[in-house]
Scaffold this active site. Structure first.
Site, PDB file in Angstrom:
ATOM      1  N   CYS A 129      39.966  43.302-107.833  1.00  0.00           N
ATOM      2  CA  CYS A 129      39.800  42.570-106.565  1.00  0.00           C
ATOM      3  C   CYS A 129      39.958  43.516-105.369  1.00  0.00           C
ATOM      4  CB  CYS A 129      40.822  41.442-106.517  1.00  0.00           C
ATOM      5  SG  CYS A 129      40.980  40.614-104.930  1.00  0.00           S
ATOM      6  N   CYS A 166      42.343  42.325-102.665  1.00  0.00           N
ATOM      7  CA  CYS A 166      43.731  42.439-103.132  1.00  0.00           C
ATOM      8  C   CYS A 166      44.274  43.838-102.849  1.00  0.00           C
ATOM      9  CB  CYS A 166      43.819  42.146-104.623  1.00  0.00           C
ATOM     10  SG  CYS A 166      43.321  40.470-105.085  1.00  0.00           S
TER      11      CYS A 166
END
Length: 107
Positions: free
Chosen positions: A32, A35
């Site tokens: 991600c 993230c």
């Protein structure tokens, strides 16, 4: 200096549910991009809030049960727990100041 703490299904109760004070839980994954973009801000939050609040990271790929339990559908997904209950929930990259403000609301 205290950084974020990694938790899994075996340590989640101790690190989050039974914790004193608010706990910010970051549900994230290695793949991600957002993230990873959020991670440095979360480390700063963990250091600045040390002793008052805790930051815990849960990898959704490694702990699918926890992600399912808290209905995490998008990541990064940030949940604030207090006294074992979710008291706030927000999705996506947030500025450090906004995260701290939301945590301080539960001190």
């Amino acid at each position: 200096m205290q950084g974020s703490i990694k938790a899994d299904q075996f340590t989640f109760k101790n690190e989050v549910i039974d914790a004193d004070g608010p706990v910010l839980v970051d549900f994230w994954a290695d793949w991600c991009g957002p993230c990873h973009a959020l991670a440095p801000a979360l480390e700063e939050v963990a250091e600045e809030m040390a002793g008052r609040a805790k930051v815990v990271k849960v990898n959704v790929d490694e702990d699918r049960m926890l992600a399912a339990t808290y209905q995490v559908m998008s990541i990064p997904n940030l949940l604030i727990f207090k006294d074992g209950e979710v008291v706030d929930n927000f999705v996506g990259v947030q500025p450090k100041e906004a995260i701290i403000e939301r945590l301080e609301a539960h001190l």
